[in-house]
Scaffold this motif. Structure first.
Motif, PDB file in Angstrom:
ATOM      1  N   LYS A   8       0.847  -1.092   0.341  1.00  0.00           N
ATOM      2  CA  LYS A   8      -0.469   0.138  -0.018  1.00  0.00           C
ATOM      3  C   LYS A   8       0.786   1.261  -0.283  1.00  0.00           C
ATOM      4  N   PHE A   9       1.734   1.259   0.636  1.00  0.00           N
ATOM      5  CA  PHE A   9       2.687   2.790   0.890  1.00  0.00           C
ATOM      6  C   PHE A   9       3.845   2.431   0.025  1.00  0.00           C
ATOM      7  N   LEU A  10       4.440   1.342  -0.611  1.00  0.00           N
ATOM      8  CA  LEU A  10       5.375   1.387  -2.001  1.00  0.00           C
ATOM      9  C   LEU A  10       4.972   2.872  -3.111  1.00  0.00           C
ATOM     10  N   PRO A  11       4.139   2.566  -3.372  1.00  0.00           N
ATOM     11  CA  PRO A  11       3.788   3.578  -4.369  1.00  0.00           C
ATOM     12  C   PRO A  11       4.098   5.040  -3.676  1.00  0.00           C
ATOM     13  N   LEU A  12       4.076   5.568  -2.443  1.00  0.00           N
ATOM     14  CA  LEU A  12       4.153   6.580  -2.032  1.00  0.00           C
ATOM     15  C   LEU A  12       5.779   6.853  -1.971  1.00  0.00           C
ATOM     16  N   MET A  13       6.702   5.431  -1.150  1.00  0.00           N
ATOM     17  CA  MET A  13       7.769   5.629  -0.720  1.00  0.00           C
ATOM     18  C   MET A  13       8.544   5.650  -2.800  1.00  0.00           C
ATOM     19  N   ILE A  14       7.601   5.524  -3.336  1.00  0.00           N
ATOM     20  CA  ILE A  14       9.220   5.740  -4.695  1.00  0.00           C
ATOM     21  C   ILE A  14       8.470   7.142  -4.530  1.00  0.00           C
ATOM     22  N   GLY A  15       7.448   7.823  -4.725  1.00  0.00           N
ATOM     23  CA  GLY A  15       6.829   9.045  -4.997  1.00  0.00           C
ATOM     24  C   GLY A  15       8.035   9.463  -3.982  1.00  0.00           C
ATOM     25  N   PHE A  16       8.726   9.459  -3.348  1.00  0.00           N
ATOM     26  CA  PHE A  16       9.414  10.086  -2.376  1.00  0.00           C
ATOM     27  C   PHE A  16      10.636  10.301  -2.984  1.00  0.00           C
ATOM     28  N   PHE A  17      10.844   8.867  -2.723  1.00  0.00           N
ATOM     29  CA  PHE A  17      12.227   8.936  -3.312  1.00  0.00           C
ATOM     30  C   PHE A  17      12.751   8.952  -4.759  1.00  0.00           C
ATOM     31  N   SER A  18      11.339   9.170  -5.434  1.00  0.00           N
ATOM     32  CA  SER A  18      11.415   9.984  -6.649  1.00  0.00           C
ATOM     33  C   SER A  18      11.770  11.623  -6.903  1.00  0.00           C
ATOM     34  N   LEU A  19      11.275  11.830  -5.876  1.00  0.00           N
ATOM     35  CA  LEU A  19      11.216  13.420  -5.763  1.00  0.00           C
ATOM     36  C   LEU A  19      13.069  13.771  -4.994  1.00  0.00           C
ATOM     37  N   GLN A  20      13.048  13.046  -4.780  1.00  0.00           N
ATOM     38  CA  GLN A  20      14.979  13.084  -4.071  1.00  0.00           C
ATOM     39  C   GLN A  20      16.204  12.830  -4.819  1.00  0.00           C
ATOM     40  N   VAL A  21      15.868  12.363  -6.096  1.00  0.00           N
ATOM     41  CA  VAL A  21      16.771  11.799  -7.433  1.00  0.00           C
ATOM     42  C   VAL A  21      16.492  13.397  -8.167  1.00  0.00           C
ATOM     43  N   PRO A  22      17.552  12.967  -9.340  1.00  0.00           N
ATOM     44  CA  PRO A  22      17.542  13.823 -10.595  1.00  0.00           C
ATOM     45  C   PRO A  22      16.665  13.310 -11.272  1.00  0.00           C
ATOM     46  N   ALA A  23      15.961  14.466 -11.935  1.00  0.00           N
ATOM     47  CA  ALA A  23      15.028  14.484 -12.609  1.00  0.00           C
ATOM     48  C   ALA A  23      14.762  13.065 -13.745  1.00  0.00           C
ATOM     49  N   GLY A  24      16.433  12.743 -14.644  1.00  0.00           N
ATOM     50  CA  GLY A  24      15.987  11.864 -15.113  1.00  0.00           C
ATOM     51  C   GLY A  24      15.787   9.971 -14.462  1.00  0.00           C
ATOM     52  N   LEU A  25      16.470  10.580 -14.014  1.00  0.00           N
ATOM     53  CA  LEU A  25      15.942   8.895 -13.471  1.00  0.00           C
ATOM     54  C   LEU A  25      14.637   8.602 -12.805  1.00  0.00           C
ATOM     55  N   THR A  26      14.143   9.503 -12.509  1.00  0.00           N
ATOM     56  CA  THR A  26      12.721  10.001 -12.154  1.00  0.00           C
ATOM     57  C   THR A  26      11.794   9.934 -13.745  1.00  0.00           C
ATOM     58  N   ILE A  27      11.938   9.688 -14.683  1.00  0.00           N
ATOM     59  CA  ILE A  27      11.447   9.936 -15.876  1.00  0.00           C
ATOM     60  C   ILE A  27      11.883   8.032 -16.233  1.00  0.00           C
ATOM     61  N   TYR A  28      13.634   7.813 -16.088  1.00  0.00           N
ATOM     62  CA  TYR A  28      13.709   6.185 -16.523  1.00  0.00           C
ATOM     63  C   TYR A  28      12.426   5.742 -15.254  1.00  0.00           C
ATOM     64  N   TRP A  29      12.421   5.061 -14.146  1.00  0.00           N
ATOM     65  CA  TRP A  29      12.069   4.582 -13.502  1.00  0.00           C
ATOM     66  C   TRP A  29      10.332   4.673 -14.598  1.00  0.00           C
ATOM     67  N   PHE A  30      10.067   6.202 -14.121  1.00  0.00           N
ATOM     68  CA  PHE A  30       8.842   5.556 -14.495  1.00  0.00           C
ATOM     69  C   PHE A  30       8.331   4.374 -15.912  1.00  0.00           C
ATOM     70  N   THR A  31       9.039   5.301 -16.966  1.00  0.00           N
ATOM     71  CA  THR A  31       8.764   4.787 -18.519  1.00  0.00           C
ATOM     72  C   THR A  31       8.979   3.371 -18.327  1.00  0.00           C
ATOM     73  N   SER A  32      10.447   2.598 -18.095  1.00  0.00           N
ATOM     74  CA  SER A  32      10.818   1.577 -17.639  1.00  0.00           C
ATOM     75  C   SER A  32       9.930   0.257 -17.065  1.00  0.00           C
ATOM     76  N   ASN A  33       9.271   0.948 -15.892  1.00  0.00           N
ATOM     77  CA  ASN A  33       7.722   0.449 -15.272  1.00  0.00           C
ATOM     78  C   ASN A  33       6.533   0.426 -16.204  1.00  0.00           C
ATOM     79  N   LEU A  34       6.325   1.470 -16.462  1.00  0.00           N
ATOM     80  CA  LEU A  34       5.592   1.214 -17.474  1.00  0.00           C
ATOM     81  C   LEU A  34       5.986   0.261 -18.908  1.00  0.00           C
ATOM     82  N   PHE A  35       6.493   0.816 -19.779  1.00  0.00           N
ATOM     83  CA  PHE A  35       6.835  -0.767 -20.407  1.00  0.00           C
ATOM     84  C   PHE A  35       6.620  -2.422 -19.908  1.00  0.00           C
ATOM     85  N   THR A  36       7.301  -2.254 -18.522  1.00  0.00           N
ATOM     86  CA  THR A  36       7.312  -3.625 -18.099  1.00  0.00           C
ATOM     87  C   THR A  36       5.831  -3.998 -18.028  1.00  0.00           C
TER      88      THR A  36
END
Length: 160
Positions: A8-36
Protein backbone atom coordinates in the motif's frame (compact mmCIF):
# COMPACT_ATOMS: atom_id res chain seq x y z
CA UNK A 1 -0.64 -8.67 6.46
CA UNK A 2 2.74 -6.96 6.59
CA UNK A 3 3.19 -7.51 2.85
CA UNK A 4 -0.16 -5.83 2.14
CA UNK A 5 0.84 -2.82 4.23
CA UNK A 6 4.15 -2.51 2.42
CA UNK A 7 2.44 -2.78 -0.98
CA UNK A 8 0.00 0.00 0.00
CA UNK A 9 2.78 2.41 0.89
CA UNK A 10 5.22 1.36 -1.84
CA UNK A 11 3.93 3.92 -4.41
CA UNK A 12 4.28 6.69 -1.83
CA UNK A 13 7.85 5.60 -1.04
CA UNK A 14 8.74 5.49 -4.74
CA UNK A 15 7.21 8.96 -5.17
CA UNK A 16 9.26 10.27 -2.24
CA UNK A 17 12.48 8.71 -3.61
CA UNK A 18 11.68 10.15 -7.06
CA UNK A 19 11.56 13.66 -5.59
CA UNK A 20 14.94 13.15 -3.92
CA UNK A 21 16.86 12.03 -7.04
CA UNK A 22 17.54 13.88 -10.33
CA UNK A 23 14.64 14.14 -12.80
CA UNK A 24 16.32 11.86 -15.37
CA UNK A 25 16.24 8.91 -12.98
CA UNK A 26 12.58 9.55 -12.20
CA UNK A 27 11.70 9.59 -15.90
CA UNK A 28 13.70 6.38 -16.42
CA UNK A 29 11.94 4.59 -13.54
CA UNK A 30 8.52 5.71 -14.78
CA UNK A 31 9.06 4.74 -18.42
CA UNK A 32 10.71 1.38 -17.65
CA UNK A 33 7.91 0.43 -15.24
CA UNK A 34 5.29 1.55 -17.77
CA UNK A 35 6.99 -0.50 -20.52
CA UNK A 36 7.30 -3.60 -18.25
CA UNK A 37 3.64 -3.47 -17.18
CA UNK A 38 2.39 -2.97 -20.75
CA UNK A 39 4.60 -5.80 -22.03
CA UNK A 40 3.38 -8.26 -19.37
CA UNK A 41 -0.28 -7.28 -20.03
CA UNK A 42 0.20 -7.80 -23.78
CA UNK A 43 1.78 -11.24 -23.26
CA UNK A 44 -0.99 -12.30 -20.87
CA UNK A 45 -3.66 -11.14 -23.33
CA UNK A 46 -1.95 -13.00 -26.19
CA UNK A 47 -1.75 -16.30 -24.28
CA UNK A 48 -5.31 -15.87 -23.02
CA UNK A 49 -6.62 -15.60 -26.59
CA UNK A 50 -4.16 -18.20 -28.03
CA UNK A 51 -3.53 -20.84 -25.39
CA UNK A 52 -0.66 -23.15 -26.32
CA UNK A 53 -1.37 -26.80 -27.02
CA UNK A 54 0.71 -28.86 -24.67
CA UNK A 55 1.40 -32.45 -25.58
CA UNK A 56 2.05 -34.36 -22.43
CA UNK A 57 4.54 -37.24 -22.50
CA UNK A 58 3.29 -40.81 -22.34
CA UNK A 59 4.48 -41.29 -18.78
CA UNK A 60 2.38 -38.32 -17.55
CA UNK A 61 -0.51 -40.55 -16.48
CA UNK A 62 1.92 -42.64 -14.43
CA UNK A 63 2.80 -39.64 -12.25
CA UNK A 64 -0.40 -40.10 -10.25
CA UNK A 65 0.45 -43.74 -9.53
CA UNK A 66 2.64 -45.06 -6.78
CA UNK A 67 5.68 -47.08 -7.79
CA UNK A 68 3.89 -50.23 -6.60
CA UNK A 69 0.98 -49.58 -9.00
CA UNK A 70 3.21 -49.10 -12.07
CA UNK A 71 3.94 -51.87 -14.51
CA UNK A 72 7.60 -52.65 -15.16
CA UNK A 73 7.35 -50.97 -18.57
CA UNK A 74 5.89 -47.82 -17.03
CA UNK A 75 8.66 -47.79 -14.39
CA UNK A 76 11.31 -48.21 -17.06
CA UNK A 77 9.87 -45.40 -19.19
CA UNK A 78 9.51 -43.08 -16.20
CA UNK A 79 13.10 -43.80 -15.14
CA UNK A 80 14.30 -43.01 -18.66
CA UNK A 81 12.53 -39.65 -18.39
CA UNK A 82 14.28 -38.91 -15.09
CA UNK A 83 11.50 -39.73 -12.65
CA UNK A 84 12.31 -41.62 -9.49
CA UNK A 85 10.35 -44.86 -9.41
CA UNK A 86 12.33 -46.83 -6.87
CA UNK A 87 12.98 -46.40 -3.20
CA UNK A 88 14.49 -43.21 -1.84
CA UNK A 89 17.93 -43.20 -0.26
CA UNK A 90 16.42 -42.87 3.22
CA UNK A 91 14.18 -45.88 2.62
CA UNK A 92 17.17 -47.91 1.45
CA UNK A 93 19.16 -46.90 4.54
CA UNK A 94 16.27 -47.80 6.86
CA UNK A 95 16.02 -51.19 5.20
CA UNK A 96 19.78 -51.70 5.41
CA UNK A 97 19.75 -51.14 9.18
CA UNK A 98 17.74 -54.31 9.65
CA UNK A 99 19.91 -56.59 7.55
CA UNK A 100 22.50 -58.79 9.17
CA UNK A 101 25.45 -60.82 7.97
CA UNK A 102 24.94 -64.54 7.67
CA UNK A 103 28.04 -66.58 8.53
CA UNK A 104 28.69 -68.99 5.70
CA UNK A 105 31.41 -71.46 4.96
CA UNK A 106 33.74 -70.41 2.15
CA UNK A 107 32.71 -71.83 -1.20
CA UNK A 108 35.89 -73.80 -1.61
CA UNK A 109 36.63 -74.69 1.98
CA UNK A 110 37.54 -78.25 0.98
CA UNK A 111 39.82 -77.25 -1.90
CA UNK A 112 43.58 -77.82 -2.01
CA UNK A 113 44.27 -74.08 -2.31
CA UNK A 114 42.32 -73.38 0.88
CA UNK A 115 44.25 -76.06 2.70
CA UNK A 116 47.54 -74.46 1.58
CA UNK A 117 46.44 -71.06 2.81
CA UNK A 118 45.28 -72.27 6.21
CA UNK A 119 47.55 -75.26 6.46
CA UNK A 120 51.22 -75.66 7.27
CA UNK A 121 53.77 -72.90 6.97
CA UNK A 122 56.25 -75.07 5.11
CA UNK A 123 58.25 -73.36 2.41
CA UNK A 124 58.35 -75.19 -0.94
CA UNK A 125 61.79 -76.63 -1.84
CA UNK A 126 62.21 -74.43 -4.91
CA UNK A 127 61.77 -71.27 -2.79
CA UNK A 128 64.03 -72.22 0.15
CA UNK A 129 67.27 -70.79 -1.37
CA UNK A 130 65.56 -67.51 -2.09
CA UNK A 131 64.04 -67.25 1.42
CA UNK A 132 67.26 -68.27 3.19
CA UNK A 133 69.25 -65.60 1.30
CA UNK A 134 67.30 -62.92 3.20
CA UNK A 135 67.17 -59.27 2.29
CA UNK A 136 70.20 -57.44 0.98
CA UNK A 137 72.06 -55.36 3.60
CA UNK A 138 70.97 -51.98 2.17
CA UNK A 139 67.36 -53.16 2.04
CA UNK A 140 67.57 -54.35 5.64
CA UNK A 141 68.94 -50.95 6.73
CA UNK A 142 66.15 -49.13 4.91
CA UNK A 143 63.54 -51.39 6.50
CA UNK A 144 65.05 -50.74 9.95
CA UNK A 145 64.87 -46.97 9.39
CA UNK A 146 61.25 -47.22 8.25
CA UNK A 147 60.36 -49.30 11.31
CA UNK A 148 62.06 -46.77 13.60
CA UNK A 149 60.18 -43.89 11.96
CA UNK A 150 56.89 -45.73 12.33
CA UNK A 151 57.61 -46.39 16.00
CA UNK A 152 58.39 -42.71 16.61
CA UNK A 153 55.21 -41.57 14.85
CA UNK A 154 53.13 -44.08 16.83
CA UNK A 155 54.54 -42.87 20.16
CA UNK A 156 54.01 -39.24 19.11
CA UNK A 157 50.38 -39.89 18.21
CA UNK A 158 49.80 -41.78 21.48
CA UNK A 159 51.23 -38.93 23.58
CA UNK A 160 49.19 -36.32 21.67
Amino acid sequence: KTTQTVLKFLPLMIGFFSLQVPAGLTIYWFTSNLFTVSQSLAIRAYYKSNPPEIELPDYWSALDKNAEEMTPDEKREAALMGLSTGQSFDQLMDEAKFHYVVKREPLRADSEAWARVNGSKEIPEELKPWVSAGPKPEVAEAETKVEEAETKSETASVTA
